[in-house]
Design a protein around this motif. Sequence first.
Motif, PDB file in Angstrom:
ATOM      1  N   GLN A   9     -47.231  30.449  44.800  1.00 60.55           N
ATOM      2  CA  GLN A   9     -46.476  29.402  45.476  1.00 60.55           C
ATOM      3  C   GLN A   9     -47.439  28.582  46.337  1.00 60.55           C
ATOM      4  O   GLN A   9     -48.353  29.131  46.946  1.00 60.55           O
ATOM      5  CB  GLN A   9     -45.387  30.021  46.360  1.00 60.55           C
ATOM      6  N   ALA A  10     -47.222  27.272  46.371  1.00 58.26           N
ATOM      7  CA  ALA A  10     -48.080  26.394  47.165  1.00 58.26           C
ATOM      8  C   ALA A  10     -48.015  26.763  48.649  1.00 58.26           C
ATOM      9  O   ALA A  10     -47.015  27.299  49.129  1.00 58.26           O
ATOM     10  CB  ALA A  10     -47.653  24.941  46.978  1.00 58.26           C
ATOM     11  N   LYS A  11     -49.080  26.454  49.358  1.00 62.06           N
ATOM     12  CA  LYS A  11     -49.130  26.772  50.784  1.00 62.06           C
ATOM     13  C   LYS A  11     -48.095  25.955  51.559  1.00 62.06           C
ATOM     14  O   LYS A  11     -47.474  26.447  52.487  1.00 62.06           O
ATOM     15  CB  LYS A  11     -50.532  26.509  51.326  1.00 62.06           C
ATOM     16  N   TYR A  12     -47.890  24.690  51.179  1.00 63.00           N
ATOM     17  CA  TYR A  12     -46.943  23.799  51.852  1.00 63.00           C
ATOM     18  C   TYR A  12     -46.011  23.162  50.825  1.00 63.00           C
ATOM     19  O   TYR A  12     -46.433  22.848  49.713  1.00 63.00           O
ATOM     20  CB  TYR A  12     -47.668  22.684  52.608  1.00 63.00           C
ATOM     21  N   GLN A  41     -42.983  19.197  44.637  1.00 61.59           N
ATOM     22  CA  GLN A  41     -42.926  19.753  43.286  1.00 61.59           C
ATOM     23  C   GLN A  41     -42.228  18.836  42.288  1.00 61.59           C
ATOM     24  O   GLN A  41     -42.049  19.183  41.136  1.00 61.59           O
ATOM     25  CB  GLN A  41     -42.237  21.116  43.310  1.00 61.59           C
ATOM     26  N   LYS A  42     -41.775  17.678  42.765  1.00 62.60           N
ATOM     27  CA  LYS A  42     -41.112  16.673  41.918  1.00 62.60           C
ATOM     28  C   LYS A  42     -39.929  17.273  41.171  1.00 62.60           C
ATOM     29  O   LYS A  42     -39.815  17.178  39.959  1.00 62.60           O
ATOM     30  CB  LYS A  42     -42.104  16.043  40.949  1.00 62.60           C
ATOM     31  N   GLU A  43     -39.027  17.905  41.920  1.00 61.10           N
ATOM     32  CA  GLU A  43     -37.812  18.468  41.351  1.00 61.10           C
ATOM     33  C   GLU A  43     -36.666  18.291  42.340  1.00 61.10           C
ATOM     34  O   GLU A  43     -36.889  18.186  43.547  1.00 61.10           O
ATOM     35  CB  GLU A  43     -38.003  19.944  40.993  1.00 61.10           C
ATOM     36  N   TYR A  44     -35.440  18.201  41.797  1.00 62.76           N
ATOM     37  CA  TYR A  44     -34.289  18.000  42.672  1.00 62.76           C
ATOM     38  C   TYR A  44     -33.011  18.510  42.027  1.00 62.76           C
ATOM     39  O   TYR A  44     -32.952  18.784  40.830  1.00 62.76           O
ATOM     40  CB  TYR A  44     -34.131  16.528  43.049  1.00 62.76           C
ATOM     41  N   ILE A  45     -31.977  18.610  42.867  1.00 65.38           N
ATOM     42  CA  ILE A  45     -30.619  18.910  42.428  1.00 65.38           C
ATOM     43  C   ILE A  45     -29.695  17.910  43.104  1.00 65.38           C
ATOM     44  O   ILE A  45     -29.866  17.585  44.285  1.00 65.38           O
ATOM     45  CB  ILE A  45     -30.180  20.361  42.750  1.00 65.38           C
TER      46      ILE A  45
END
Length: 113
Positions: A9-12, A41-45
Amino acid sequence: LDYEKAIIQAKYDNSFSLFMRREFPKQSAVFQLLLIDIISQKEYIVRPKITYRVTDKFSVGLGADIFAGTKSSFGVLFRGGNPRELTETGIKARFLGNFHDNDRIYVEFKYAF
């Protein structure tokens, strides 16, 4: 505080959330919208929903869950068997993007007693 590169997982993460609700008393309806955008992360809901109150005890709702993003990709490579010495593989841990192909529309019936 001591971020390990072995963590996939990314740090931020940067994200944006929005919740809107609007009541329409004359139509006995309520509209809701929830948006969660994980920017880094270029994702959404997106979750729109409308609820119509038929009586004081019975209501009908129509909603949707719409996902966007890319799926996770894993495949960690270690140099010399040491997890602290990663070989760069473009690992991407995602959350919402994993559901990209699972959008849904639903109907909800509620009876309060």
